[in-house]
Design an enzyme around this catalytic site. Structure first.
Site, PDB file in Angstrom:
ATOM      1  N   ALA A   9       0.868  -1.170   0.000  1.00  0.00           N
ATOM      2  CA  ALA A   9       0.000   0.000   0.000  1.00  0.00           C
ATOM      3  C   ALA A   9       0.911   1.228   0.000  1.00  0.00           C
ATOM      4  CB  ALA A   9      -0.878  -0.015   1.241  1.00  0.00           C
ATOM      5  N   GLY A  27       0.639  -4.986   0.847  1.00  0.00           N
ATOM      6  CA  GLY A  27      -0.578  -4.987   0.033  1.00  0.00           C
ATOM      7  C   GLY A  27      -0.354  -5.632  -1.334  1.00  0.00           C
ATOM      8  N   GLU A  69       4.692  -5.484   7.134  1.00  0.00           N
ATOM      9  CA  GLU A  69       3.927  -4.481   7.894  1.00  0.00           C
ATOM     10  C   GLU A  69       4.450  -4.274   9.310  1.00  0.00           C
ATOM     11  OE1 GLU A  69       2.600  -6.702   5.876  1.00  0.00           O
ATOM     12  OE2 GLU A  69       0.998  -5.784   4.702  1.00  0.00           O
ATOM     13  N   GLU A 114      -0.715  -9.182  -0.779  1.00  0.00           N
ATOM     14  CA  GLU A 114      -2.144  -9.447  -0.540  1.00  0.00           C
ATOM     15  C   GLU A 114      -2.922  -9.461  -1.861  1.00  0.00           C
ATOM     16  OE1 GLU A 114      -2.081  -6.318   2.512  1.00  0.00           O
ATOM     17  OE2 GLU A 114      -3.147  -7.725   3.804  1.00  0.00           O
TER      18      GLU A 114
HETATM   19  N1  CO8 Z   1       4.599   3.136  -0.688  1.00  0.00           N
HETATM   20  C1  CO8 Z   1       5.005   4.302  -1.225  1.00  0.00           C
HETATM   21  N2  CO8 Z   1       6.141   4.433  -1.953  1.00  0.00           N
HETATM   22  C2  CO8 Z   1       6.907   3.355  -2.099  1.00  0.00           C
HETATM   23  C3  CO8 Z   1       6.564   2.102  -1.552  1.00  0.00           C
HETATM   24  C4  CO8 Z   1       5.341   2.016  -0.820  1.00  0.00           C
HETATM   25  N3  CO8 Z   1       4.897   0.860  -0.316  1.00  0.00           N
HETATM   26  N4  CO8 Z   1       7.542   1.235  -1.871  1.00  0.00           N
HETATM   27  C5  CO8 Z   1       8.457   1.902  -2.591  1.00  0.00           C
HETATM   28  N5  CO8 Z   1       8.094   3.187  -2.739  1.00  0.00           N
HETATM   29  C6  CO8 Z   1       8.797   4.255  -3.438  1.00  0.00           C
HETATM   30  C7  CO8 Z   1      10.007   4.721  -2.636  1.00  0.00           C
HETATM   31  O1  CO8 Z   1       9.615   5.650  -1.644  1.00  0.00           O
HETATM   32  C8  CO8 Z   1      10.851   5.345  -3.726  1.00  0.00           C
HETATM   33  O2  CO8 Z   1      10.334   6.617  -4.037  1.00  0.00           O
HETATM   34  P1  CO8 Z   1      11.364   7.875  -4.291  1.00  0.00           P
HETATM   35  O3  CO8 Z   1      12.156   7.452  -5.512  1.00  0.00           O
HETATM   36  O4  CO8 Z   1      10.450   9.010  -4.521  1.00  0.00           O
HETATM   37  O5  CO8 Z   1      12.221   7.950  -3.065  1.00  0.00           O
HETATM   38  C9  CO8 Z   1      10.574   4.438  -4.931  1.00  0.00           C
HETATM   39  O6  CO8 Z   1       9.342   3.754  -4.643  1.00  0.00           O
HETATM   40  C10 CO8 Z   1      11.654   3.399  -5.166  1.00  0.00           C
HETATM   41  O7  CO8 Z   1      11.833   2.689  -3.940  1.00  0.00           O
HETATM   42  P2  CO8 Z   1      13.265   2.454  -3.262  1.00  0.00           P
HETATM   43  O8  CO8 Z   1      14.198   3.571  -3.603  1.00  0.00           O
HETATM   44  O9  CO8 Z   1      13.028   2.170  -1.810  1.00  0.00           O
HETATM   45  O10 CO8 Z   1      13.715   1.122  -4.030  1.00  0.00           O
HETATM   46  P3  CO8 Z   1      14.757   0.031  -3.510  1.00  0.00           P
HETATM   47  O11 CO8 Z   1      15.004  -0.869  -4.667  1.00  0.00           O
HETATM   48  O12 CO8 Z   1      15.906   0.645  -2.821  1.00  0.00           O
HETATM   49  O13 CO8 Z   1      13.946  -0.804  -2.385  1.00  0.00           O
HETATM   50  C11 CO8 Z   1      12.023  -1.989  -1.527  1.00  0.00           C
HETATM   51  C12 CO8 Z   1      12.852  -1.607  -2.755  1.00  0.00           C
HETATM   52  C13 CO8 Z   1      12.826  -2.940  -0.633  1.00  0.00           C
HETATM   53  C14 CO8 Z   1      10.771  -2.721  -2.031  1.00  0.00           C
HETATM   54  C15 CO8 Z   1      11.651  -0.722  -0.714  1.00  0.00           C
HETATM   55  O14 CO8 Z   1      11.100   0.225  -1.628  1.00  0.00           O
HETATM   56  C16 CO8 Z   1      10.633  -0.964   0.366  1.00  0.00           C
HETATM   57  O15 CO8 Z   1      10.980  -1.489   1.409  1.00  0.00           O
HETATM   58  N6  CO8 Z   1       9.362  -0.539   0.149  1.00  0.00           N
HETATM   59  C17 CO8 Z   1       8.332  -0.617   1.131  1.00  0.00           C
HETATM   60  C18 CO8 Z   1       7.826  -2.028   1.286  1.00  0.00           C
HETATM   61  C19 CO8 Z   1       6.766  -2.101   2.355  1.00  0.00           C
HETATM   62  O16 CO8 Z   1       7.010  -1.864   3.521  1.00  0.00           O
HETATM   63  N7  CO8 Z   1       5.521  -2.466   1.932  1.00  0.00           N
HETATM   64  C20 CO8 Z   1       4.414  -2.615   2.840  1.00  0.00           C
HETATM   65  C21 CO8 Z   1       3.658  -1.360   2.933  1.00  0.00           C
HETATM   66  S1  CO8 Z   1       2.381  -1.430   4.153  1.00  0.00           S
HETATM   67  C22 CO8 Z   1       1.170  -2.314   3.422  1.00  0.00           C
HETATM   68  O17 CO8 Z   1       1.240  -2.710   2.281  1.00  0.00           O
HETATM   69  C23 CO8 Z   1      -0.028  -2.585   4.243  1.00  0.00           C
HETATM   70  C24 CO8 Z   1      -1.191  -3.085   3.366  1.00  0.00           C
HETATM   71  C25 CO8 Z   1      -2.479  -2.944   4.067  1.00  0.00           C
HETATM   72  C26 CO8 Z   1      -2.884  -1.531   4.165  1.00  0.00           C
HETATM   73  C27 CO8 Z   1      -4.187  -1.394   4.803  1.00  0.00           C
HETATM   74  C28 CO8 Z   1      -4.522   0.052   5.064  1.00  0.00           C
HETATM   75  C29 CO8 Z   1      -5.029   0.290   6.403  1.00  0.00           C
END
Ligand code: CO8
Length: 258
Positions: free
Chosen positions: A66, A111, A134, A114
C-alpha cells in the site's frame, strides 16, 4: 479502457492482461489504483467473453505494498476505512467468475502480496520477492493478508512470514506453496499466457464452477461443499449442455464445440 492511468488492460482471445503501471513508486497501491481496479472488475465481470485474467506489474515490482506516503497521516478511523476499501476490492477480484492468475515479476510486498494472494494462483519470475513487512512499520496487514496467508501456506509458515517480515524469493515461495510455478524473468508472461490459454480451451462453465466450488471448500464444511458440488455437477448435464458436448466429443474422438 483508455481512461485508466495506473492499470493498462489488453484483451486477447478472451484473456485480459492487466499491468500495474506506477513503476516510479514500485507500483505502490494508492486510492487511484483501487478506484481503477474497482471499475476494471465491474467492466470485466460483465464481459461474457473473458475466460481468464492475468495481473502483472511494470518494472522491478509487482506491487511494493500500500502507498505508505498516502497512509502515514491517516487517523484510526481513516486507516480502518482504507483497509476495508482494499479488502472489498480484493474480495471482488477473488469473486470474479473466471480464474485470475498473478504473474509476479518482482517485489510483492505487503498490500502487493495481498493482491497476489487474492488471485486464484500465482506464477513467479526468479526475480520475484515476497513478504509481509507491515510489522516493520508498526502495522498489521490490512487487506486480509492475515486471513489468506495461513489458508495458502499453513499457520506456521504464515506466522513466520508475518511476525518476522522475512522477504522470501520465488523458490522459497514455491516450496511453501505460495506460488505454483517459477520461470525465468523473460519467460514469465509467455508462461502465464500459456496457462491462461490452457484454461481458456476448457469448458467455460465448468472452469467457473470449479473456481467457485474450490473457494467454497475454504469456507464451508465438507458435507455442505459436497452437496453444492453435486448440484453444480448436475447442472452441466442435459440437452445442449456443456457437459453433454464435452462427453460426446470425447466419444466421437473430436474437439468439443463450445
Ligand atoms: N509506498 C510508497 N512508496 C513506495 C513504496 C510504498 N509501499 N515502496 C516503494 N516506494 C517508493 C520509494 O519511496 C521510492 O520513491 P522515491 O524514488 O520518490 O524515493 C521508490 O518507490 C523506489 O523505492 P526504493 O528507492 O526504496 O527502491 P529500492 O530498490 O531501494 O527498495 C524496496 C525496494 C525494498 C521494495 C523498498 O522500496 C521498500 O521497502 N518498500 C516498502 C515495502 C513495504 O514496507 N511495503 C508494505 C507497505 S504497508 C502495506 O502494504 C499494508 C497493506 C495494508 C494496508 C491497509 C490500510 C489500512
Amino acid at each position: 479502457m483508455s481512461d485508466f492511468n495506473i492499470l493498462s488492460t489488453e484483451i486477447r482471445d478472451g484473456i485480459a492482461v492487466v499491468v500495474i503501471q506506477r513503476p516510479e513508486a514500485l507500483n505502490a497501491l494508492n486510492t487511484l489504483f483501487f478506484d481503477e481496479m474497482d471499475r476494471l472488475i465491474e467492466q470485466l465481470s460483465s464481459n461474457k467473453s473473458i475466460r481468464v485474467m492475468l495481473i502483472t506489474g511494470e518494472g522491478k515490482a509487482y506491487a511494493a505494498g500500500a502507498d505508505i506516503a498516502e497512509m502515514v497521516s491517516k487517523t484510526a478511523e481513516e486507516g480502518a476505512a482504507f483497509g476495508r476499501r482494499g479488502q472489498k476490492t480484493f474480495r471482488s477480484l477473488e469473486l470474479l467468475p473466471f480464474p485470475v492468475i498473478g504473474a509476479i515479476n518482482g517485489f510483492a510486498l505487503g498490500g502487493g502480496m495481498e493482491l497476489a494472494m487474492a488471485c486464484d494462483f500465482r506464477i513467479a519470475s526468479t526475480k520475484a520477492k515476497f513478504g509481509q513487512p507491515e510489522v516493520n512499520l508498526g502495522l498489521t496487514p490490512g487487506y486480509a493478508g492475515t486471513q489468506r496467508l495461513p489458508r495458502l501456506v499453513g499457520l506456521g509458515n504464515a506466522l513466520y512470514l508475518l511476525t518476522t517480515a522475512t522477504m522470501i524469493d520465488a523458490q522459497e515461495a514455491l516450496r511453501m506453496g505460495l506460488v505454483q510455478k517459477v520461470t525465468e524473468p523473460d519467460e514469465l508472461l509467455n508462461e502465464a499466457m500459456k496457462l491462461a490459454e490452457t484454461i481458456s480451451q476448457k469448458g467455460k462453465q465448468a472452469v467457473e464452477k470449479v473456481k467457485m466450488l474450490t473457494h467454497k471448500a475454504m469456507e464451508v464444511d465438507l458435507e455442505t461443499g459436497s452437496k453444492l458440488e453435486a448440484e453444480h455437477f448436475g447442472s452441466l448435464f442435459g440437452d445442449n449442455s456443456e457437459g453433454r458436448e464435452g462427453m460426446q466429443a470425447f466419444l466421437e474422438k473430436r474437439k468439443p464445440n463450445w
